[in-house]
Motif scaffolding. Structure first.
Motif, PDB file in Angstrom:
ATOM      1  N   ASP A  72       0.794  -1.226   0.000  1.00 18.62           N
ATOM      2  CA  ASP A  72       0.000   0.000   0.000  1.00 18.62           C
ATOM      3  C   ASP A  72       0.829   1.279   0.000  1.00 18.62           C
ATOM      4  N   LYS A  73       2.144   1.172   0.116  1.00 21.73           N
ATOM      5  CA  LYS A  73       2.979   2.369   0.095  1.00 21.73           C
ATOM      6  C   LYS A  73       3.106   2.893  -1.337  1.00 21.73           C
ATOM      7  N   ILE A  74       3.084   4.203  -1.482  1.00 19.47           N
ATOM      8  CA  ILE A  74       3.257   4.812  -2.802  1.00 19.47           C
ATOM      9  C   ILE A  74       4.738   5.084  -3.025  1.00 19.47           C
ATOM     10  N   ILE A  75       5.319   4.396  -3.993  1.00 17.45           N
ATOM     11  CA  ILE A  75       6.744   4.508  -4.283  1.00 17.45           C
ATOM     12  C   ILE A  75       6.941   5.408  -5.499  1.00 17.45           C
ATOM     13  N   ILE A  76       7.800   6.407  -5.334  1.00 15.17           N
ATOM     14  CA  ILE A  76       8.051   7.396  -6.383  1.00 15.17           C
ATOM     15  C   ILE A  76       9.542   7.403  -6.707  1.00 15.17           C
ATOM     16  N   CYS A  77       9.880   7.340  -7.973  1.00 10.95           N
ATOM     17  CA  CYS A  77      11.283   7.399  -8.395  1.00 10.95           C
ATOM     18  C   CYS A  77      11.516   8.647  -9.236  1.00 10.95           C
ATOM     19  N   GLY A  78      12.647   9.290  -9.002  1.00 10.29           N
ATOM     20  CA  GLY A  78      13.027  10.453  -9.788  1.00 10.29           C
ATOM     21  C   GLY A  78      14.516  10.442 -10.046  1.00 10.29           C
ATOM     22  N   GLY A  79      14.975  11.385 -10.836  1.00  5.18           N
ATOM     23  CA  GLY A  79      16.387  11.421 -11.197  1.00  5.18           C
ATOM     24  C   GLY A  79      16.565  11.170 -12.679  1.00  5.18           C
ATOM     25  N   LYS A  80      17.810  11.200 -13.119  1.00  3.85           N
ATOM     26  CA  LYS A  80      18.076  11.109 -14.559  1.00  3.85           C
ATOM     27  C   LYS A  80      17.702   9.757 -15.140  1.00  3.85           C
ATOM     28  N   ASP A  81      18.076   8.671 -14.471  1.00  2.00           N
ATOM     29  CA  ASP A  81      17.806   7.354 -15.054  1.00  2.00           C
ATOM     30  C   ASP A  81      16.309   7.079 -15.178  1.00  2.00           C
ATOM     31  N   PRO A  82      15.517   7.264 -14.125  1.00  2.00           N
ATOM     32  CA  PRO A  82      14.070   7.064 -14.280  1.00  2.00           C
ATOM     33  C   PRO A  82      13.443   7.998 -15.314  1.00  2.00           C
ATOM     34  N   SER A  83      14.007   9.191 -15.472  1.00  2.00           N
ATOM     35  CA  SER A  83      13.450  10.132 -16.441  1.00  2.00           C
ATOM     36  C   SER A  83      13.558   9.612 -17.867  1.00  2.00           C
ATOM     37  N   TYR A  84      14.591   8.808 -18.147  1.00  2.00           N
ATOM     38  CA  TYR A  84      14.799   8.306 -19.502  1.00  2.00           C
ATOM     39  C   TYR A  84      14.216   6.919 -19.725  1.00  2.00           C
ATOM     40  N   VAL A  85      14.128   6.121 -18.661  1.00  2.00           N
ATOM     41  CA  VAL A  85      13.570   4.767 -18.797  1.00  2.00           C
ATOM     42  C   VAL A  85      12.528   4.533 -17.698  1.00  2.00           C
ATOM     43  N   PRO A  86      11.456   5.328 -17.663  1.00  2.00           N
ATOM     44  CA  PRO A  86      10.480   5.224 -16.571  1.00  2.00           C
ATOM     45  C   PRO A  86       9.800   3.865 -16.480  1.00  2.00           C
ATOM     46  N   GLU A  87       9.615   3.205 -17.628  1.00  2.00           N
ATOM     47  CA  GLU A  87       8.917   1.920 -17.617  1.00  2.00           C
ATOM     48  C   GLU A  87       9.644   0.880 -16.770  1.00  2.00           C
ATOM     49  N   LYS A  88      10.969   0.947 -16.737  1.00  2.00           N
ATOM     50  CA  LYS A  88      11.733  -0.021 -15.945  1.00  2.00           C
ATOM     51  C   LYS A  88      11.364   0.069 -14.467  1.00  2.00           C
ATOM     52  N   TYR A  89      11.163   1.274 -13.990  1.00  2.00           N
ATOM     53  CA  TYR A  89      10.850   1.465 -12.576  1.00  2.00           C
ATOM     54  C   TYR A  89       9.374   1.168 -12.289  1.00  2.00           C
ATOM     55  N   ILE A  90       8.507   1.548 -13.215  1.00  2.00           N
ATOM     56  CA  ILE A  90       7.085   1.225 -13.054  1.00  2.00           C
ATOM     57  C   ILE A  90       6.897  -0.290 -13.010  1.00  2.00           C
ATOM     58  N   ASN A  91       7.573  -0.989 -13.911  1.00  2.00           N
ATOM     59  CA  ASN A  91       7.444  -2.451 -13.972  1.00  2.00           C
ATOM     60  C   ASN A  91       8.166  -3.156 -12.832  1.00  2.00           C
ATOM     61  N   SER A  92       9.002  -2.426 -12.095  1.00  2.00           N
ATOM     62  CA  SER A  92       9.718  -3.018 -10.957  1.00  2.00           C
ATOM     63  C   SER A  92       9.017  -2.759  -9.630  1.00  2.00           C
ATOM     64  N   GLY A  93       7.887  -2.040  -9.671  1.00  3.13           N
ATOM     65  CA  GLY A  93       7.124  -1.844  -8.445  1.00  3.13           C
ATOM     66  C   GLY A  93       6.880  -0.407  -8.048  1.00  3.13           C
ATOM     67  N   ALA A  94       7.488   0.554  -8.760  1.00  3.92           N
ATOM     68  CA  ALA A  94       7.234   1.961  -8.444  1.00  3.92           C
ATOM     69  C   ALA A  94       5.851   2.365  -8.947  1.00  3.92           C
ATOM     70  N   ASN A  95       5.179   3.234  -8.201  1.00  6.68           N
ATOM     71  CA  ASN A  95       3.866   3.723  -8.623  1.00  6.68           C
ATOM     72  C   ASN A  95       3.970   4.871  -9.615  1.00  6.68           C
ATOM     73  N   VAL A  96       4.952   5.750  -9.374  1.00  2.14           N
ATOM     74  CA  VAL A  96       5.078   6.958 -10.190  1.00  2.14           C
ATOM     75  C   VAL A  96       6.553   7.246 -10.448  1.00  2.14           C
ATOM     76  N   VAL A  97       6.852   7.770 -11.630  1.00  3.38           N
ATOM     77  CA  VAL A  97       8.183   8.281 -11.947  1.00  3.38           C
ATOM     78  C   VAL A  97       8.057   9.766 -12.249  1.00  3.38           C
TER      79      VAL A  97
END
Length: 463
Positions: A72-97
């Motif tokens: 139930d925790k909302i996980i948010i990723c930011g920074g240069k790498d997520p900005s260019y490949v956001p799908e990798k983080y979304i598919n790994s469990g992040a809710n938002v990039v």
């Protein structure tokens, strides 16, 4: 630094923020029980990660471990790498990039999540809606005129201030960190700084204000500007140096620039007077072919002229070299070595080429390999064969030796070494004792001799 800027904005908006440094000094992540205990005790509603390409794999590892214990925790990723490949983080469990700068975006995002509003109204994010990945409208870069100061109080900033200024071995003084601008107006093909990031500069008065704040609160004696291009225009550098002198600020300052941006000798001498002790330069290669391939926008004559001007002004030069570019040959690296011998830079740092997401030289194959890298990319062999790695290591050692011929770096080659040693022993014995004490308590060097030698190098360069 980016996380601390975002934290400052969130606190200003009324949110309670805690920064947990999940990667400790030994690059342990999920194995560090103390960090996990601290995390679970805080029990946040939102979890944010600041990610760069070389900690992608450990970030994904941490996200998966969090998801194993809570959904139930909302996980948010930011920074240069997520900005260019956001799908990798979304598919790994992040809710938002968060794409690009996160200060204003994070406030709107947390407000929207808290009120259960439509996330599509928040500019500059990527999220998953059912099976569909949604990218919202582009957010313009923030105005640096009203930039809040980083929330240094949320980390053990004193730990970060006690490091070697400018990467010089053995120089331990309280060193502050600061950003004077964002973005880059140039287009080097290996760098992400110019991608989606408009070049903007902070007001000189605002920079001076933050410097005073760091001196007052952390008693810093040195200052490192983290910008890739502090010295862009001579007029602004002159304004900054004049303000430093006018306010009687006494700091040893490190900054970065380009060889083709270095101005006249009068400006460099003013920088020296204002406290600049070292300028780092992106030389990258001594091969015209490689410089052209990576769109560096400089030539060998500009490199020679820029380094010489800085050296002549009495400011130390730190030349950055990258080896292992695509299609780079042994002949190209021989040209780099010859250039380094000629320019006589005070220090030389040699790094292996690392393909970065969002840059023209990046490929899908690189992206697959990046998922496997360790945290330390400097020695990482993921992107090259063992034979290539061996060859690059050979040249790396040869390049670094070019700086050791400078008497400021290797005292053992300095003609007056023994006279200098006698002066230190009788007039400044504390210099040697400090080096020996650091070695005894922290084991930073290979031997007590190396510790004492490094302490003397530090004293000779900085006094």
């Amino acid at each position: 630094m980016g996380l601390l800027y975002v934290a400052s904005y969130l606190e200003n908006a009324g949110y309670s923020v805690k920064v947990i440094e999940f990667i400790d000094e030994n690059y342990n992540t999920t194995k560090n029980k103390k960090l996990w205990k601290e995390f679970y005790e805080y029990d946040p509603d939102f979890i944010g990660f600041g990610v760069i390409s070389w900690n992608r794999s450990v970030t994904v590892e941490i996200i998966k471990q969090i998801r194993d214990t809570t959904k139930d925790k909302i996980i948010i990723c930011g920074g240069k790498d997520p900005s260019y490949v956001p799908e990798k983080y979304i598919n790994s469990g992040a809710n938002v990039v968060v794409i690009g700068e996160g200060e204003e975006t994070m406030i709107e995002l947390l407000n929207a999540c808290s009120s259960q509003s439509d996330l599509e109204d928040v500019k500059g994010i990527v999220f998953k809606n059912g099976i569909r990945i949604v990218t919202t409208a582009h957010r313009e870069p923030i105005d640096l005129e009203n930039l809040l100061h980083p929330a240094f109080e949320l980390v053990d900033y004193k730990h970060y201030t006690d490091i070697r200024l400018g990467g010089i071995p053995g120089h331990f003084i309280k060193t502050g960190f600061m950003m004077a601008n964002r973005g880059c107006p140039f287009g080097c093909k290996f760098c992400t700084e110019n991608v989606r990031n408009v070049f903007r500069e902070r007001a000189v008065d605002d920079i001076i204000s933050e410097i005073k704040w760091q001196i007052k609160n952390y008693n810093i004696k040195g200052l490192v500007f983290l910008d890739d291009l502090f010295y862009y225009k001579s007029e602004r550098v002159i304004d900054f140096c004049s303000a430093i002198l006018r306010e009687n600020i006494k700091l040893k300052i490190y900054a970065q620039t380009r060889v083709d941006r270095v101005g006249d000798m009068e400006t460099l001498q003013l920088m020296k007077k204002a406290g600049f002790i070292q300028l780092a330069l992106g030389v990258e290669s001594g091969s015209p072919k490689i410089l052209k391939m990576v769109n560096k926008g400089i030539n060998l004559e500009q490199i020679k002229k820029g380094v010489k001007a800085i050296n002549d002004a009495g400011i130390h030069t730190y030349s950055f070299i990258i080896i292992g570019f695509p299609d780079e040959t042994s002949e190209d690296m021989e040209m780099t070595e010859n250039l380094l011998k000629e320019i006589n830079s005070t220090f030389v740092a040699v790094n292996y080429y690392m393909p970065m997401p969002g840059t023209p030289l990046y490929s899908e194959e690189d992206d697959k390999l990046l998922d496997k890298v360790s945290y330390s990319l400097t020695e990482n062999q993921t992107f090259r064969t063992s034979e290539a790695q061996k060859a690059l290591s050979h040249y790396r050692q040869r390049f670094q030796l070019t700086s050791e011929k400078n008497p400021n770096y290797n005292l053992l080659r300095y003609p007056g070494f023994f006279a200098f040693l006698a002066c230190v022993m009788f007039l400044k014995p504390v210099v040697l004792l400090k080096g020996l004490y650091i070695q005894r308590t922290k084991k930073r060097y290979s031997s007590y001799f190396e510790a004492a030698r490094t302490a003397m190098i530090n004293y000779r360069i900085y006094g």
